[in-house]
Design a protein around this motif. Structure first.
Motif, PDB file in Angstrom:
ATOM      1  N   LEU A   1     -48.758  61.635 -67.248  1.00  0.00           N
ATOM      2  CA  LEU A   1     -47.602  61.248 -68.028  1.00  0.00           C
ATOM      3  C   LEU A   1     -46.808  60.048 -67.245  1.00  0.00           C
ATOM      4  CD1 LEU A   1     -46.123  64.503 -69.519  1.00  0.00           C
ATOM      5  CD2 LEU A   1     -47.549  62.643 -70.625  1.00  0.00           C
ATOM      6  N   THR A   2     -46.799  60.304 -66.005  1.00  0.00           N
ATOM      7  CA  THR A   2     -46.102  59.425 -65.070  1.00  0.00           C
ATOM      8  C   THR A   2     -46.819  58.156 -65.110  1.00  0.00           C
ATOM      9  OG1 THR A   2     -45.570  61.193 -63.469  1.00  0.00           O
ATOM     10  CG2 THR A   2     -45.362  58.797 -62.454  1.00  0.00           C
ATOM     11  N   GLN A   3     -47.954  57.992 -64.965  1.00  0.00           N
ATOM     12  CA  GLN A   3     -48.786  56.733 -64.843  1.00  0.00           C
ATOM     13  C   GLN A   3     -48.436  56.136 -66.344  1.00  0.00           C
ATOM     14  OE1 GLN A   3     -53.102  56.536 -65.477  1.00  0.00           O
ATOM     15  NE2 GLN A   3     -53.306  55.593 -63.578  1.00  0.00           N
ATOM     16  N   MET A   4     -48.791  56.814 -67.469  1.00  0.00           N
ATOM     17  CA  MET A   4     -48.490  56.264 -68.824  1.00  0.00           C
ATOM     18  C   MET A   4     -46.953  55.728 -68.905  1.00  0.00           C
ATOM     19  SD  MET A   4     -46.532  56.994 -71.897  1.00  0.00           S
ATOM     20  CE  MET A   4     -45.849  58.682 -71.496  1.00  0.00           C
ATOM     21  N   PHE A   5     -45.772  56.520 -68.262  1.00  0.00           N
ATOM     22  CA  PHE A   5     -44.547  55.907 -68.119  1.00  0.00           C
ATOM     23  C   PHE A   5     -44.386  54.665 -67.548  1.00  0.00           C
ATOM     24  CE2 PHE A   5     -40.463  55.658 -66.359  1.00  0.00           C
ATOM     25  CZ  PHE A   5     -39.551  55.508 -67.349  1.00  0.00           C
ATOM     26  N   PHE A   6     -45.009  54.550 -66.363  1.00  0.00           N
ATOM     27  CA  PHE A   6     -44.706  53.383 -65.563  1.00  0.00           C
ATOM     28  C   PHE A   6     -45.593  52.240 -66.126  1.00  0.00           C
ATOM     29  CE2 PHE A   6     -42.995  56.255 -62.274  1.00  0.00           C
ATOM     30  CZ  PHE A   6     -41.987  55.527 -62.243  1.00  0.00           C
ATOM     31  N   LEU A   7     -46.650  52.425 -66.739  1.00  0.00           N
ATOM     32  CA  LEU A   7     -47.322  51.139 -67.314  1.00  0.00           C
ATOM     33  C   LEU A   7     -46.567  50.704 -68.410  1.00  0.00           C
ATOM     34  CD1 LEU A   7     -50.186  50.105 -67.798  1.00  0.00           C
ATOM     35  CD2 LEU A   7     -50.617  51.893 -69.240  1.00  0.00           C
ATOM     36  N   HIS A   8     -46.224  51.583 -69.509  1.00  0.00           N
ATOM     37  CA  HIS A   8     -45.417  50.880 -70.748  1.00  0.00           C
ATOM     38  C   HIS A   8     -44.129  50.423 -70.252  1.00  0.00           C
ATOM     39  CE1 HIS A   8     -48.686  52.163 -73.056  1.00  0.00           C
ATOM     40  NE2 HIS A   8     -48.603  53.347 -72.861  1.00  0.00           N
ATOM     41  N   PHE A   9     -43.416  51.014 -69.164  1.00  0.00           N
ATOM     42  CA  PHE A   9     -42.113  50.788 -68.705  1.00  0.00           C
ATOM     43  C   PHE A   9     -42.135  49.382 -67.997  1.00  0.00           C
ATOM     44  CE2 PHE A   9     -39.284  50.423 -64.909  1.00  0.00           C
ATOM     45  CZ  PHE A   9     -38.139  50.579 -65.623  1.00  0.00           C
TER      46      PHE A   9
END
Length: 321
Positions: A100-108
C-alpha cells in the motif's frame, strides 16, 4: 505458502510475479532497467546539485525544475529497487502495508509531477506574456506555496485509495502479476465488488490530470502568439528553447502515462506482458530523459554543468580574466 489474517481476510503478504511469460528473461531485462535507473539518479542528482550551488539559477523556473527532479527520483526509487530485487533474487514477497505504501507514493508522485508541470507552464506564460510582473507574481513565497499545493492536492486525491483497498477482503488471492503495487492491480485480487475502486481510480485522478493538461494547453495557446511577435531574435530563440524543453518533458510525461492507463483499462487485446513492460518503462523513461532534455536544451544549465564538472579550473581562470 499463503499467509493470512483470518479475521480481516487481509493477506499478510503479497507476491509480485514480475513480467508474466517472461520470467526466464528477468535477468536480461534487469540490465537496461538498472542502467536507466542509475543514469536517472545521476542525471537528476547533477541537476539538483547545479541548481543548489549556482546562485544565478535560484529562479522560479529552475526551482520548479529541482522539484521535478526530486519527484522523478522518488517515482523511480519507489518501484525500481524492489523490481530489481525481484529480477535478481526472486524476492517478490512484499507485505500488505509495504504494498500500500508503494502504491501510494507511486500515484502520489505522478499527481505531484503533473501539478509541477502545470506550474512550469504558468511560469513560462508569465515570463513571456507579462514579463514586467514576473518578479512580483512568481516570488520565492509563491514557488514554495506551489510546491505545497502540489503535495496537498496529490495527498487528497491518492490517500482515499488506501482506505478503498483496506476495506476489501482478499480470500486467498495474493499474487500480483506485476513488478510493483498499483491501485487496480491490488484491487483486482479482492473477492468483493470493486466498482468503487474502478470508478474512483479512473475518474478522480484521471480528471485531475486532464484538468492539468487542459490548463497547460491553454497556457501555450496564449504563449504562442506572443512568442512569434517577440522583436528580438535572441529573446525569441531563448524563449523557444525554454518552452521547447518544457514541451518535451510534458510529452515524455503525459503520452506514456495516458497510453498506459487507457490500454490497462480498455486495451484487453494487448498481451499482459506488454502492459507490464510499458508500465515499467513509464517509471524509468521520464526520470531518465528529463535531466537530459533540460541539460541539453537549456543554455544556463548546460553552461553551469560544463563549468562545474567538465572544466572547472579553466572556467574559473576565464572568469578571473
Amino acid at each position: 505458502m499463503t499467509l493470512f489474517n483470518l479475521t480481516s481476510l487481509t493477506p499478510a503478504m503479497f507476491i509480485l510475479a514480475g513480467i508474466p511469460g517472461m520470467e526466464k528473461l528477468h535477468i536480461w531485462i534487469s540490465i537496461p532497467f538498472c542502467s536507466m535507473y542509475l543514469a536517472s539518479l545521476l542525471g537528476n542528482g547533477i541537476i539538483l546539485f547545479v541548481i543548489r550551488t549556482e546562485h544565478s539559477l535560484h529562479q522560479p523556473m529552475y526551482l520548479f525544475l529541482s522539484m521535478l527532479a526530486i519527484a522523478d527520483v522518488v517515482l523511480s526509487t519507489t518501484t525500481v529497487p524492489k523490481m530489481l530485487a525481484l529480477f535478481w533474487f526472486s524476492a517478490g514477497e512484499i507485505s500488505f502495508g509495504a504494498c500500500l505504501t508503494q502504491m501510494f507514493f507511486l500515484h502520489f508522485t505522478f499527481s505531484a509531477e503533473s501539478v509541477l508541470l502545470l506550474a512550469m507552464a504558468f511560469d513560462r506564460f508569465v515570463a513571456i506574456c507579462n514579463p514586467l510582473r514576473y518578479a512580483a507574481v512568481l516570488t520565492p513565497s509563491a514557488v514554495v506555496k506551489t510546491g505545497l499545493v502540489a503535495l496537498l492536492r496529490s495527498f487528497c486525491i491518492i490517500f482515499p485509495c488506501v482506505f478503498l483497498l483496506k476495506r476489501l477482503p482478499f480470500c486467498g488471492h495474493n499474487v500480483i502479476p506485476h513488478t510493483y503495487c498499483e491501485h487496480m492491480g491490488i484491487a483486482r485480487l479482492a473477492c468483493a465488488d470493486i466498482s468503487i475502486n474502478v470508478l474512483y481510480g479512473l475518474i478522480v485522478p484521471f480528471a485531475a490530470i486532464v484538468v492539468d493538461v487542459v490548463l497547460i494547453a491553454v497556457s501555450y495557446i496564449l504563449i504562442l502568439p506572443v512568442l512569434v511577435r517577440l522583436p528580438s531574435k535572441t529573446a525569441r530563440h531563448k524563449a523557444f528553447n525554454t518552452c521547447g524543453s518544457h514541451l518535451c518533458v510534458i510529452l515524455l510525461f503525459y503520452i506514456p502515462a495516458f497510453f498506459t492507463v487507457l490500454t490497462h483499462r480498455f486495451g484487453q487485446e494487448i498481451p499482459h506482458h506488454i502492459h507490464i513492460l510499458l508500465a515499467n518503462l513509464y517509471v524509468l523513461f521520464p526520470p531518465l530523459l528529463n535531466p537530459v532534455v533540460y541539460g541539453v536544451r537549456t543554455q544556463q544549465i548546460k553552461t553551469k554543468v560544463v563549468k562545474i564538472f567538465v572544466c572547472p579550473k579553466r572556467c574559473w581562470l576565464r572568469e578571473q580574466e
